[in-house]
Design a protein around this motif. Structure first.
Motif, short mmCIF file in Angstrom:
data_model
loop_
_atom_site.label_atom_id
_atom_site.label_comp_id
_atom_site.label_asym_id
_atom_site.label_seq_id
_atom_site.Cartn_x
_atom_site.Cartn_y
_atom_site.Cartn_z
N ASP A 55 0.85 -1.20 0.00
CA ASP A 55 0.00 0.00 0.00
C ASP A 55 0.89 1.24 0.00
O ASP A 55 0.79 2.11 0.87
CB ASP A 55 -0.89 -0.03 1.26
CG ASP A 55 -2.02 0.99 1.19
OD1 ASP A 55 -2.34 1.43 0.08
OD2 ASP A 55 -2.55 1.34 2.26
N ALA A 56 1.80 1.28 -0.99
CA ALA A 56 2.81 2.34 -1.01
C ALA A 56 2.17 3.70 -1.30
O ALA A 56 1.23 3.80 -2.08
CB ALA A 56 3.86 2.03 -2.05
N VAL A 57 2.70 4.70 -0.61
CA VAL A 57 2.25 6.08 -0.82
C VAL A 57 3.52 6.89 -1.05
O VAL A 57 4.47 6.76 -0.28
CB VAL A 57 1.49 6.60 0.43
CG1 VAL A 57 1.17 8.07 0.29
CG2 VAL A 57 0.23 5.80 0.66
N PRO A 58 3.56 7.71 -2.12
CA PRO A 58 4.80 8.44 -2.44
C PRO A 58 5.32 9.28 -1.27
O PRO A 58 6.53 9.38 -1.07
CB PRO A 58 4.39 9.34 -3.60
CG PRO A 58 3.16 8.72 -4.18
CD PRO A 58 2.49 7.97 -3.09
N SER A 59 4.42 9.85 -0.50
CA SER A 59 4.86 10.75 0.57
C SER A 59 5.36 9.99 1.79
O SER A 59 5.84 10.59 2.75
CB SER A 59 3.69 11.66 0.98
OG SER A 59 2.64 10.85 1.46
N ASP A 60 5.25 8.67 1.77
CA ASP A 60 5.60 7.89 2.96
C ASP A 60 6.79 6.99 2.65
O ASP A 60 6.69 6.09 1.81
CB ASP A 60 4.39 7.06 3.38
CG ASP A 60 4.56 6.47 4.77
OD1 ASP A 60 5.70 6.55 5.31
OD2 ASP A 60 3.59 5.92 5.30
#
Lengths: 315, 248
Positions: A255-260
């Motif tokens: 569940d990758a998020v660019p900001s994380d």
């Protein structure tokens, strides 16, 4: 505190409440959830004695809302939907009037007026006429009048409707602060709201109860599964492998998020708490840094749509 | 009783902080002042030396009653209509208040402000008495009639106000209904003798005219009591109708 059995209310040929039964224990905070026109307000008006049901019965504090209407009303503080109060009366004087019609007198009356003004934060506008207050303040006056006689049951119809976001938060905090003082029945069509404030949710659609559970229980009922968000400072493949092998875990989804920058995973399981504990232990035992383990609530918007779809046709 | 008293205080205060009351009172007192002057002038020019009751006070009371016919409904029109318009009636009926307690609070409040208005007009006969004494008891009977008439207007006005959420409709409707009750017997040729007998028995004008002559007849008193009780009951039924109509 509340017992409602086979309640029905008809206006002419329009059925506002079809056949509703539920119980509320003393001290609970219950959310009545449903779209506009689903029958929430009608149920509340029956409980407050504003009008009687067409059929069925309701008791508040062991008293019949029909036979002991006046006694029931003494137990209740009610905030109607988008309440409009007498615009030409100053706040403190209005609260005095509300206290007096609820049989408060003398020192007790003065104490209660001060207490509710303090509790809902009306101190600086206490001498101002209600009509000159902002909507947020008016809503607080509405809440203050409901609280004036220390009601055993507080009925709040859409308490946050029409308020700006900061006022919504204030009112929700006020409601949460009342936990333990009164049993609270609140209605809303904002699905998110009940999960923030309520112990239990009763979902109403077209005059019928379609579900009744805790927010998490409802989640499980429509989905049959729990979802957990995990954020870890560790190598992705190893973390995924380790979590997949845990008992009870059905699925591990990246569940990758660019900001994380952390490794974010969504875990699907059949149990909630036990699996979350096992996840935390597994990560810590392997020496990775655990940043977050939190349940993902299915948005209640999704939930509501699913519950309505599950209803047999004809409803 | 305490609850009715609380509601009464709220209503009386609402009257005294609203400009409407002062406008209505100013209109009423101006009209009454004008009638006093013009009727007295008439008496001095055409009836001096004759009976002051029949040639002055009877005219004055009839004129004052007309001033009441257009001003008292302005006092009662908001009492229920405004609560319905604002939605405050929903809160009111979820407080531990019975319909009759709500009604009593509002009726007494309207009666109080009416009494204030009517009381102010006592200045005219008192002043006249200091100039030229006359049989005051006869005037007292006239005021008794005006008082009963006012209470009846309030009863009818409250009923019409309970039917609508528009103050204008309540005001106009009350004036219309009162005028009909008032003038029903004016045209004696409008029905057979038998019909007109019944119409007269219910006509306000017939029952008020005795008071203005200085006569207090128990039939007339009973008439006003009956009308007030009758419209009070209608109002209570109208307030209870929310139970089955489901609207406020």
């Amino acid at each position: 505190m509340i017992e409602v059995r086979n309640l029905r209310k008809q206006f002419g040929s329009t059925v506002a409440v079809n056949d509703v039964s539920f119980r509320v224990q003393t001290g609970e905070i219950i959310g009545l959830l449903g779209p506009n026109g689903s029958g929430k307000t009608t149920i509340m008006r029956i409980l407050t004695g504003f009008f009687p049901p067409t059929a069925g019965t309701a008791w508040v504090g062991g008293l019949s809302v029909e036979a002991d209407s006046i006694a029931v009303r003494r137990l209740i503080g009610y905030l109607p939907e988008s309440v409009v109060l007498y615009p030409d009366i100053p706040v403190a004087r209005y609260l005095r009037f509300c206290g007096e019609v609820k049989d408060l007198t003398g020192n007790k009356l003065r104490e209660r007026i001060e207490a509710v003004i303090e509790a809902v934060g009306l101190g600086e506008v206490r001498h101002r006429e209600i009509g000159k207050l902002s909507k947020g303040y008016r809503q607080r006056v509405g809440l203050a009048q409901a609280l004036i006689a220390e009601p055993a049951l507080l009925i709040l119809d859409e308490p946050t409707v029409g308020l700006d976001p900061s006022q919504v938060i204030e009112i929700r905090n006020l409601i949460r602060n009342l936990r333990g003082q009164s049993t609270i029945l609140l209605s809303t069509h904002i699905l998110h709201e009940v999960s923030l404030a309520c112990d239990r949710v009763i979902i109403i659609h077209r005059g019928d109860i379609i579900a009744e559970d805790t927010a998490e229980g409802l989640n499980r009922r429509v989905q049959g599964v729990f979802q957990t968000l995990v954020r870890v400072d560790g190598p992705l493949p190893e973390v995924v492998g380790a979590l997949r092998s845990l008992p009870g875990v059905d699925e591990v989804i990246e569940d990758a998020v660019p900001s994380d920058a952390a490794t974010r995973l969504r875990i699907v399981s059949r149990e909630g708490e036990p699996v979350r504990k096992a996840i935390a232990r597994a990560i810590v035992d392997r020496g990775w840094s655990l940043i977050e383990v939190s349940p993902i609530q299915l948005t209640l918007e999704d939930l509501f749509v699913r519950l309505v779809r599950q209803q047999p046709s004809g409803h | 009783m305490n609850r009715t008293w609380a509601l009464y205080k709220k209503e009386v205060r609402s009257y005294f902080v609203s400009p409407l009351f002062y406008v209505v009172a100013a209109v009423f007192l101006s009209l009454c002042g004008f009638f006093f002057y013009s009727d007295l002038n008439f008496f001095l020019q055409f009836g001096f030396g004759m009976d002051i009751i029949g040639n002055f006070f009877q005219l004055l009371f009839a004129d004052m009653s007309r001033a009441m016919l257009i001003t008292v409904p302005l006092l009662t029109m908001r009492l229920f209509a405004e609560e319905r318009k604002l939605g405050t009636i929903e809160l009111l009926f979820t407080y531990p208040l019975r319909e009759r307690e709500v009604y009593a609070g509002k009726f007494c409040a309207a009666a109080t402000v009416f009494l204030v208005m009517l009381g102010a007009t006592l200045l005219y006969p008192i002043h006249l008495y200091t100039v030229q004494p006359y049989a005051f008891t006869v005037v007292a009977a006239g005021y008794c009639g005006l008082l009963l008439l006012g209470l009846m207007f309030i009863g009818v006005g409250l009923f019409v106000s309970s039917l609508t959420d528009s103050q204008v409709v309540a005001g106009v409707g009350s004036v219309g209904l009162l005028f009909l009750l008032w003038s029903a017997s004016w045209n004696e040729a409008s029905g057979s003798d038998r019909v007109m007998g019944v119409v007269k028995a219910f006509s306000t004008f017939e029952h008020f005219s005795n008071f203005s002559k200085g006569l207090i007849d128990s039939t007339d008193v009973l008439y006003f009591v009956f009308v007030v009780v009758f419209f009070t009951n209608l109002t209570l039924r109208s307030l209870e109708s929310r139970r089955w109509r489901g609207r406020r």
